[in-house]
Write a protein that holds these residues in place. Structure first.
Motif, PDB file in Angstrom:
ATOM      1  N   GLN A 285       0.843  -1.206   0.000  1.00  0.00           N
ATOM      2  CA  GLN A 285       0.000   0.000   0.000  1.00  0.00           C
ATOM      3  C   GLN A 285       0.877   1.255   0.000  1.00  0.00           C
ATOM      4  O   GLN A 285       0.625   2.207  -0.739  1.00  0.00           O
ATOM      5  N   PHE A 286       1.899   1.238   0.844  1.00  0.00           N
ATOM      6  CA  PHE A 286       2.787   2.395   0.960  1.00  0.00           C
ATOM      7  C   PHE A 286       3.507   2.675  -0.362  1.00  0.00           C
ATOM      8  O   PHE A 286       3.493   3.809  -0.867  1.00  0.00           O
ATOM      9  N   PHE A 287       4.132   1.643  -0.950  1.00  0.00           N
ATOM     10  CA  PHE A 287       4.916   1.864  -2.167  1.00  0.00           C
ATOM     11  C   PHE A 287       4.035   2.154  -3.379  1.00  0.00           C
ATOM     12  O   PHE A 287       4.423   2.913  -4.259  1.00  0.00           O
ATOM     13  N   ASN A 288       2.842   1.563  -3.421  1.00  0.00           N
ATOM     14  CA  ASN A 288       1.923   1.938  -4.505  1.00  0.00           C
ATOM     15  C   ASN A 288       1.486   3.393  -4.360  1.00  0.00           C
ATOM     16  O   ASN A 288       1.274   4.084  -5.353  1.00  0.00           O
ATOM     17  N   GLY A 289       1.359   3.864  -3.127  1.00  0.00           N
ATOM     18  CA  GLY A 289       1.041   5.267  -2.893  1.00  0.00           C
ATOM     19  C   GLY A 289       2.133   6.185  -3.410  1.00  0.00           C
ATOM     20  O   GLY A 289       1.856   7.227  -4.024  1.00  0.00           O
TER      21      GLY A 289
ATOM     22  N   ALA B  68       2.892   2.772   6.254  1.00  0.00           N
ATOM     23  CA  ALA B  68       1.797   1.901   6.657  1.00  0.00           C
ATOM     24  C   ALA B  68       2.357   0.605   7.235  1.00  0.00           C
ATOM     25  O   ALA B  68       3.335   0.062   6.737  1.00  0.00           O
ATOM     26  N   ARG B  69       1.728   0.152   8.298  1.00  0.00           N
ATOM     27  CA  ARG B  69       2.135  -1.124   8.874  1.00  0.00           C
ATOM     28  C   ARG B  69       0.897  -1.972   9.154  1.00  0.00           C
ATOM     29  O   ARG B  69      -0.214  -1.468   9.197  1.00  0.00           O
ATOM     30  N   LEU B  70       1.128  -3.248   9.358  1.00  0.00           N
ATOM     31  CA  LEU B  70       0.029  -4.202   9.447  1.00  0.00           C
ATOM     32  C   LEU B  70      -0.558  -4.343  10.844  1.00  0.00           C
ATOM     33  O   LEU B  70      -1.695  -4.745  11.005  1.00  0.00           O
ATOM     34  N   TYR B  71       0.228  -3.993  11.870  1.00  0.00           N
ATOM     35  CA  TYR B  71      -0.244  -4.154  13.241  1.00  0.00           C
ATOM     36  C   TYR B  71       0.021  -2.898  14.046  1.00  0.00           C
ATOM     37  O   TYR B  71       1.027  -2.221  13.845  1.00  0.00           O
ATOM     38  N   CYS B  72      -0.886  -2.592  14.966  1.00  0.00           N
ATOM     39  CA  CYS B  72      -0.694  -1.472  15.876  1.00  0.00           C
ATOM     40  C   CYS B  72       0.245  -1.917  16.992  1.00  0.00           C
ATOM     41  O   CYS B  72      -0.011  -2.928  17.653  1.00  0.00           O
ATOM     42  N   GLU B  73       1.304  -1.145  17.183  1.00  0.00           N
ATOM     43  CA  GLU B  73       2.265  -1.496  18.221  1.00  0.00           C
ATOM     44  C   GLU B  73       1.739  -1.196  19.617  1.00  0.00           C
ATOM     45  O   GLU B  73       2.311  -1.633  20.600  1.00  0.00           O
ATOM     46  N   GLU B  74       0.679  -0.426  19.705  1.00  0.00           N
ATOM     47  CA  GLU B  74       0.093  -0.098  21.012  1.00  0.00           C
ATOM     48  C   GLU B  74      -0.979  -1.121  21.403  1.00  0.00           C
ATOM     49  O   GLU B  74      -1.048  -1.542  22.540  1.00  0.00           O
TER      50      GLU B  74
ATOM     51  N   LYS C 196       1.841   9.936  -3.286  1.00  0.00           N
ATOM     52  CA  LYS C 196       1.091   9.977  -2.029  1.00  0.00           C
ATOM     53  C   LYS C 196       1.879   9.241  -0.945  1.00  0.00           C
ATOM     54  O   LYS C 196       2.569   8.268  -1.225  1.00  0.00           O
ATOM     55  N   ILE C 197       1.713   9.734   0.272  1.00  0.00           N
ATOM     56  CA  ILE C 197       2.267   9.026   1.425  1.00  0.00           C
ATOM     57  C   ILE C 197       1.100   8.288   2.077  1.00  0.00           C
ATOM     58  O   ILE C 197       0.121   8.901   2.492  1.00  0.00           O
ATOM     59  N   ILE C 198       1.216   6.967   2.140  1.00  0.00           N
ATOM     60  CA  ILE C 198       0.142   6.144   2.699  1.00  0.00           C
ATOM     61  C   ILE C 198       0.563   5.597   4.060  1.00  0.00           C
ATOM     62  O   ILE C 198       1.631   4.996   4.204  1.00  0.00           O
ATOM     63  N   GLY C 199      -0.295   5.825   5.023  1.00  0.00           N
ATOM     64  CA  GLY C 199      -0.104   5.285   6.358  1.00  0.00           C
ATOM     65  C   GLY C 199      -1.232   4.334   6.673  1.00  0.00           C
ATOM     66  O   GLY C 199      -2.121   4.098   5.853  1.00  0.00           O
ATOM     67  N   SER C 200      -1.207   3.774   7.867  1.00  0.00           N
ATOM     68  CA  SER C 200      -2.309   2.919   8.293  1.00  0.00           C
ATOM     69  C   SER C 200      -2.827   3.440   9.629  1.00  0.00           C
ATOM     70  O   SER C 200      -2.063   3.958  10.452  1.00  0.00           O
ATOM     71  N   LYS C 201      -4.134   3.317   9.821  1.00  0.00           N
ATOM     72  CA  LYS C 201      -4.783   3.856  11.018  1.00  0.00           C
ATOM     73  C   LYS C 201      -5.391   2.730  11.842  1.00  0.00           C
ATOM     74  O   LYS C 201      -6.207   1.948  11.341  1.00  0.00           O
ATOM     75  N   CYS C 202      -4.989   2.676  13.098  1.00  0.00           N
ATOM     76  CA  CYS C 202      -5.491   1.641  14.003  1.00  0.00           C
ATOM     77  C   CYS C 202      -6.977   1.870  14.271  1.00  0.00           C
ATOM     78  O   CYS C 202      -7.371   2.974  14.654  1.00  0.00           O
ATOM     79  N   PRO C 203      -7.809   0.812  14.106  1.00  0.00           N
ATOM     80  CA  PRO C 203      -9.242   0.976  14.339  1.00  0.00           C
ATOM     81  C   PRO C 203      -9.586   1.125  15.822  1.00  0.00           C
ATOM     82  O   PRO C 203     -10.661   1.591  16.155  1.00  0.00           O
TER      83      PRO C 203
END
Ligand SMILES: [Zn+2]
Length: 144
Positions: A34-38, A59-65, A43-50
């Motif tokens: 997702q990040f590299f396609n962005g 962007a990462r696959l897991y929330c470290e918190e 675009k800079i693509i991140g990921s948001k913890c639900p």
């Protein structure tokens, strides 16, 4: 490469190896894709913890918190970039002095955790506002 560790039973565990390759290839994984396609779309693509709502860049696959999987990808405001820290490279891999020193900066984004290493130009200093001038990897930024 070597690795040594004392095992529970008191015996020494050993593993010795010789790395005979000059280059590795890693897959970027689902979040990295997702990040590299962005980046291909500037675009800079991140990921948001639900759960906690934290946004991670890249962007990462897991929330470290929360230790939960993240499948929500968000575009990061690429206009809110600042230099966190930097280093200057004066020599190439062979030890030869470079004609011009190369600045490598860790940039961060407003309201996001994490950051990206990139080539930097301008008055590079911690806290300075930066603008991404090239989304080709590695990124290039111009510092005000
Ligand atoms: Zn979280």
């Amino acid at each position: 490469m070597s690795w040594e560790k004392v095992g529970r039973d008191g015996k020494l565990l050993r593993w010795y190896d010789v790395m005979e390759v000059e280059k590795y290839e890693y897959t970027v994984g689902p979040a990295g894709e997702q990040f590299f396609n962005g980046l291909k779309q500037n675009k800079i693509i991140g990921s948001k913890c639900p759960k906690c709502g934290k946004v991670f860049v890249p962007a990462r696959l897991y929330c470290e918190e929360c230790f939960i999987k993240i499948e929500n990808y968000v575009e990061i405001d690429a206009n809110e970039v600042y230099v966190d820290s930097y280093t200057i490279i004066y020599k190439d891999d062979e030890g030869n002095k470079l004609q011009n020193p190369v600045y490598i900066a860790l940039i961060r984004f407003k309201n996001a955790k994490g950051g990206l290493l990139c080539y930097a130009d301008g008055n590079v200093r911690p806290g300075a506002k930066a603008k991404i001038v090239s989304f080709d990897w590695p990124l290039k930024v111009k510092v005000d």
